[in-house]
Design an enzyme around this catalytic site. Structure first.
Site, PDB file in Angstrom:
ATOM      1  N   HIS A   1       6.360  14.145   8.089  1.00 42.08           N
ATOM      2  CA  HIS A   1       5.014  14.730   8.019  1.00 42.08           C
ATOM      3  C   HIS A   1       4.031  14.017   8.967  1.00 42.08           C
ATOM      4  O   HIS A   1       2.837  13.926   8.681  1.00 42.08           O
ATOM      5  CB  HIS A   1       4.502  14.767   6.566  1.00 42.08           C
ATOM      6  CG  HIS A   1       4.413  13.428   5.892  1.00 42.08           C
ATOM      7  ND1 HIS A   1       4.780  13.236   4.572  1.00 42.08           N
ATOM      8  CD2 HIS A   1       3.991  12.220   6.336  1.00 42.08           C
ATOM      9  CE1 HIS A   1       4.577  11.966   4.250  1.00 42.08           C
ATOM     10  NE2 HIS A   1       4.097  11.340   5.297  1.00 42.08           N
TER      11      HIS A   1
ATOM     12  N   HIS B   1      -2.200   9.288   1.901  1.00 41.61           N
ATOM     13  CA  HIS B   1      -2.415   8.157   2.809  1.00 41.61           C
ATOM     14  C   HIS B   1      -3.858   7.666   2.673  1.00 41.61           C
ATOM     15  O   HIS B   1      -4.658   7.778   3.605  1.00 41.61           O
ATOM     16  CB  HIS B   1      -2.119   8.561   4.251  1.00 41.61           C
ATOM     17  CG  HIS B   1      -0.738   9.124   4.453  1.00 41.61           C
ATOM     18  ND1 HIS B   1      -0.369  10.381   4.048  1.00 41.61           N
ATOM     19  CD2 HIS B   1       0.374   8.583   5.005  1.00 41.61           C
ATOM     20  CE1 HIS B   1       0.909  10.592   4.359  1.00 41.61           C
ATOM     21  NE2 HIS B   1       1.375   9.522   4.932  1.00 41.61           N
TER      22      HIS B   1
ATOM     23  N   HIS C   1      10.788   5.087  11.116  1.00 40.69           N
ATOM     24  CA  HIS C   1       9.346   5.145  10.943  1.00 40.69           C
ATOM     25  C   HIS C   1       8.772   3.749  10.813  1.00 40.69           C
ATOM     26  O   HIS C   1       8.703   3.199   9.725  1.00 40.69           O
ATOM     27  CB  HIS C   1       9.124   5.908   9.620  1.00 40.69           C
ATOM     28  CG  HIS C   1       7.957   6.831   9.588  1.00 40.69           C
ATOM     29  ND1 HIS C   1       8.007   8.083  10.094  1.00 40.69           N
ATOM     30  CD2 HIS C   1       6.715   6.692   9.085  1.00 40.69           C
ATOM     31  CE1 HIS C   1       6.844   8.692   9.897  1.00 40.69           C
ATOM     32  NE2 HIS C   1       6.041   7.863   9.300  1.00 40.69           N
TER      33      HIS C   1
ATOM     34  N   GLU D   1       9.478   6.218   2.830  1.00 37.45           N
ATOM     35  CA  GLU D   1       9.079   7.591   2.484  1.00 37.45           C
ATOM     36  C   GLU D   1      10.291   8.460   2.171  1.00 37.45           C
ATOM     37  O   GLU D   1      10.174   9.476   1.491  1.00 37.45           O
ATOM     38  CB  GLU D   1       8.256   8.213   3.627  1.00 37.45           C
ATOM     39  CG  GLU D   1       6.892   7.562   3.796  1.00 37.45           C
ATOM     40  CD  GLU D   1       6.022   8.245   4.853  1.00 37.45           C
ATOM     41  OE1 GLU D   1       4.809   7.968   4.859  1.00 37.45           O
ATOM     42  OE2 GLU D   1       6.527   9.039   5.666  1.00 37.45           O
TER      43      GLU D   1
END
Ligand SMILES: [Fe+2]
Length: 279
Positions: free
Chosen positions: A12, A59, A193, A240
């Site tokens: 995302h 976030h 990531h 994540e």
């Protein structure tokens, strides 16, 4: 009876939303990314789900370090896009499915998962970027969404095993809802990531591909990956990926993988994507 018909997972990365919102999808850097979702857009348009449960993380948009729910479910009728510093994304307000969301909250809490019930919440790129990737830029999102928010920002996050078990509980919850609804579940975030520090830009294709393979065939093996292993193998935000295990746990033990896409780089991460169907 409601039932879960399929699951999908995807990164995302916020820059994807900015590329869409600023008309950059045709640029050479972005073309392959959006090409990778052409099949997916057709797939979900044909699937026509009645509702989507989107597992994502906030976030620091709706929550901050003042309140950190491990699992939170959005039970409101609508969730406006959050202002993430450049103003809210110019995407439609996300319509909820309050009735099913409350049922899932009741069912999972009585099933011994401590969900936080959220009746007012803004949603950030963690939720809206996956919707944009799968649905493009419609005037209204084509289905209502139940946001299911997971803490993967502040240590300690829930384990992959706990997330997989929550997926099972969501499956039981959906299947005990007495209206005929076809539900799709999104898992979002990851893959390789790491946004900061000396290892920023870490890409571990081997780990990503193995994760995708096991997600389809042997998700239980993935539930044994510890937070430290995610950090080492997949970067500081690789954790994540536990959200993909909620999606996978909500599906049948055996699924059909109908599509997979992996692309590097997007920002300084890998973008992973998979579509799984219950058969
Ligand atoms: Fe994220």
């Amino acid at each position: 009876m409601a039932r879960i018909v399929a699951g999908t997972a995807m990164s995302h990365v916020p820059a994807i939303g900015a590329a869409i919102d600023n008309g950059k999808t045709g640029e050479p850097y972005w073309q392959p990314v959006f090409k990778g979702f052409e099949f997916s857009k057709r797939w979900i348009a044909e699937l026509k789900p009645d509702v989507a449960i989107v597992v994502y993380n906030d976030h620091a948009s709706a929550f901050s370090l003042e309140i950190i729910p491990t699992f939170a479910i959005g039970c409101a009728d609508a969730f406006p896009p959050a202002d993430e510093g450049w103003g809210p994304r110019r995407v439609p307000v996300v319509k909820g499915h309050s009735e099913l969301a409350w049922h899932i909250a009741q069912s999972t809490i009585l099933d011994e998962f401590d969900m936080t019930i959220v009746n007012k919440m803004e949603v950030d790129h963690g939720l809206t970027v996956p919707l944009s990737l799968m649905c493009g830029t419609p005037a209204e999102w084509p289905f209502p969404v139940i946001p299911l928010c997971v803490n993967v920002v502040q240590y300690p996050p829930p384990t992959g095993h706990r997330c997989h078990m929550l997926g099972h509980a969501i499956r039981r919850a959906v299947e005990s809802f007495d209206k005929d609804l076809r539900v799709v579940v999104f898992g979002t975030g990851g893959m390789s990531h790491q946004l900061q520090g000396p290892r920023a830009g870490l890409i571990n294709k081997e780990f990503d591909y193995a994760f995708l393979d096991s997600l389809t065939r042997d998700p239980v093996a993935l539930t044994k990956i510890t937070p430290l292993e995610y950090l080492r193998e997949s970067g500081s935000e690789g954790i994540e990926l536990v959200m993909w295990l909620i999606m996978r746990g909500a599906l049948n033990d055996r699924v059909e993988e109908v599509y997979r896409f992996h692309h590097v780089p997007v920002s300084n991460c890998a973008l992973g994507h998979i579509i799984l169907e219950n058969r």
